[in-house]
Design a protein around this motif. Sequence first.
Motif, PDB file in Angstrom:
ATOM      1  N   VAL A  11       0.855  -1.186   0.000  1.00 50.02           N
ATOM      2  CA  VAL A  11       0.000   0.000   0.000  1.00 50.02           C
ATOM      3  C   VAL A  11       0.891   1.235   0.000  1.00 50.02           C
ATOM      4  O   VAL A  11       1.753   1.386   0.871  1.00 50.02           O
ATOM      5  CB  VAL A  11      -0.932   0.038   1.233  1.00 50.02           C
ATOM      6  N   LEU A  12       0.706   2.097  -1.004  1.00 49.94           N
ATOM      7  CA  LEU A  12       1.485   3.337  -1.112  1.00 49.94           C
ATOM      8  C   LEU A  12       0.733   4.456  -0.398  1.00 49.94           C
ATOM      9  O   LEU A  12      -0.344   4.862  -0.841  1.00 49.94           O
ATOM     10  CB  LEU A  12       1.712   3.694  -2.582  1.00 49.94           C
ATOM     11  N   LEU A  13       1.269   4.945   0.696  1.00 52.98           N
ATOM     12  CA  LEU A  13       0.572   5.954   1.499  1.00 52.98           C
ATOM     13  C   LEU A  13       0.545   7.322   0.824  1.00 52.98           C
ATOM     14  O   LEU A  13      -0.331   8.136   1.097  1.00 52.98           O
ATOM     15  CB  LEU A  13       1.232   6.070   2.880  1.00 52.98           C
ATOM     16  N   GLY A  14       1.505   7.604  -0.047  1.00 55.52           N
ATOM     17  CA  GLY A  14       1.500   8.870  -0.775  1.00 55.52           C
ATOM     18  C   GLY A  14       1.799  10.062   0.113  1.00 55.52           C
ATOM     19  O   GLY A  14       2.509   9.959   1.115  1.00 55.52           O
ATOM     20  N   PHE A  15       1.213  11.204  -0.252  1.00 57.47           N
ATOM     21  CA  PHE A  15       1.500  12.455   0.452  1.00 57.47           C
ATOM     22  C   PHE A  15       0.537  12.734   1.595  1.00 57.47           C
ATOM     23  O   PHE A  15       0.909  13.286   2.621  1.00 57.47           O
ATOM     24  CB  PHE A  15       1.456  13.632  -0.528  1.00 57.47           C
ATOM     25  N   SER A  16      -0.730  12.390   1.411  1.00 53.80           N
ATOM     26  CA  SER A  16      -1.725  12.735   2.411  1.00 53.80           C
ATOM     27  C   SER A  16      -2.919  11.804   2.280  1.00 53.80           C
ATOM     28  O   SER A  16      -3.208  11.266   1.208  1.00 53.80           O
ATOM     29  CB  SER A  16      -2.175  14.194   2.238  1.00 53.80           C
ATOM     30  N   GLN A  17      -3.621  11.633   3.396  1.00 56.89           N
ATOM     31  CA  GLN A  17      -4.851  10.844   3.395  1.00 56.89           C
ATOM     32  C   GLN A  17      -6.083  11.751   3.396  1.00 56.89           C
ATOM     33  O   GLN A  17      -7.213  11.261   3.421  1.00 56.89           O
ATOM     34  CB  GLN A  17      -4.895   9.935   4.640  1.00 56.89           C
ATOM     35  N   THR A  18      -5.868  13.061   3.353  1.00 54.49           N
ATOM     36  CA  THR A  18      -6.977  14.022   3.327  1.00 54.49           C
ATOM     37  C   THR A  18      -7.487  14.185   1.905  1.00 54.49           C
ATOM     38  O   THR A  18      -6.716  14.455   0.986  1.00 54.49           O
ATOM     39  CB  THR A  18      -6.518  15.390   3.873  1.00 54.49           C
ATOM     40  N   LYS A  19      -8.800  14.044   1.731  1.00 52.10           N
ATOM     41  CA  LYS A  19      -9.389  14.043   0.394  1.00 52.10           C
ATOM     42  C   LYS A  19      -9.156  15.366  -0.334  1.00 52.10           C
ATOM     43  O   LYS A  19      -8.850  15.390  -1.530  1.00 52.10           O
ATOM     44  CB  LYS A  19     -10.892  13.761   0.493  1.00 52.10           C
TER      45      LYS A  19
END
Length: 323
Positions: A11-19
């Motif tokens: 799972v790539l978390l990326g930069f942010s979990q905020t939509k």
Amino acid sequence: MDYRTNITEFVLLGFSQTKEIEVICFVLFLLCYIAILFGNVLIMISVTCSHLINQPMYFFLSYLSLSDLCYTSTVTPKLIINLVVTKKSISYNGCMTQLFTMHFFGGIEVFILTGMAYDRYVAICKPLHYAIIMSRQKCNAMIAASCAGGFMHSFGQFLLAVFLPYCGPNEIDHYFCDVYPLLKLACTDTRKIGFLVIANSGLMGLVTFVVLLISYAVIIYTVRSYSAENRRKALSTCSSHVTVVVLFFAPLLFIYIRPATTLPEDKVFALFYTIIAPMLNPLIYTLRNKEMKNAIKRLCYHITGNEGKRLKDITAFHHHTVS
């Protein structure tokens, strides 16, 4: 080997979990990728379809644009897709493939930049022998050597990651698969492997960067005896390349020359050599280069001229048919 079968995807978390932030990043990176595609393809076509392809500097530039395009395409499309999907996953095989291809094209870019610096060194420091030293055969050999060097580098990185056991967790705190984030997930002691990564990526980048600095120090020393006008012309051909080298190598060295650890800032620094540099390279090499500007103008004129002629022929045919 048994441990590795426990992980089938990451799972790539990326930069942010905020939509909201993901939406902004999606628009921003999509525009960047479109600019990368347009700019680098324009450079390749403009050079290939003009007399500039016969000059080693532009010959290397066309291949640099191609490597930029391939390099960013191993990372950016997946990043853009993950910003709009719920499940931000990548398969184990996909992760290893991304790791290999990213370092392969990145390695090619490093060596092409070195080849371009050598071309400028020969042009300025050995102008009488330039045509002999930088023959087309020599340029083709340098491109082939860049590909071979990129393959050896990426294969080394691939081997360091693919034989590690991954038994969970499977969340990569990054937007692409890279060695250091994968070392963090491995269920074994990775300190020795971390030193091998530094020897492969870190030292390769550092040695190449030092060689580039030395070559430009020699160039600056050589042009001291030139007249002011000739000195300006000589250095103007190097300024674009120096800008690209600093933009690419500075963040790369920050990440790979230190011990095998991951920092929150890594994702921001990685943007410079995966997205920002490939996007700015066409602008940097075009804005301060009259020959590139003219080649692009000729290409645009040729395209618009043909379109205008075709439209005129269609209009004339339509008018003749109606009459």
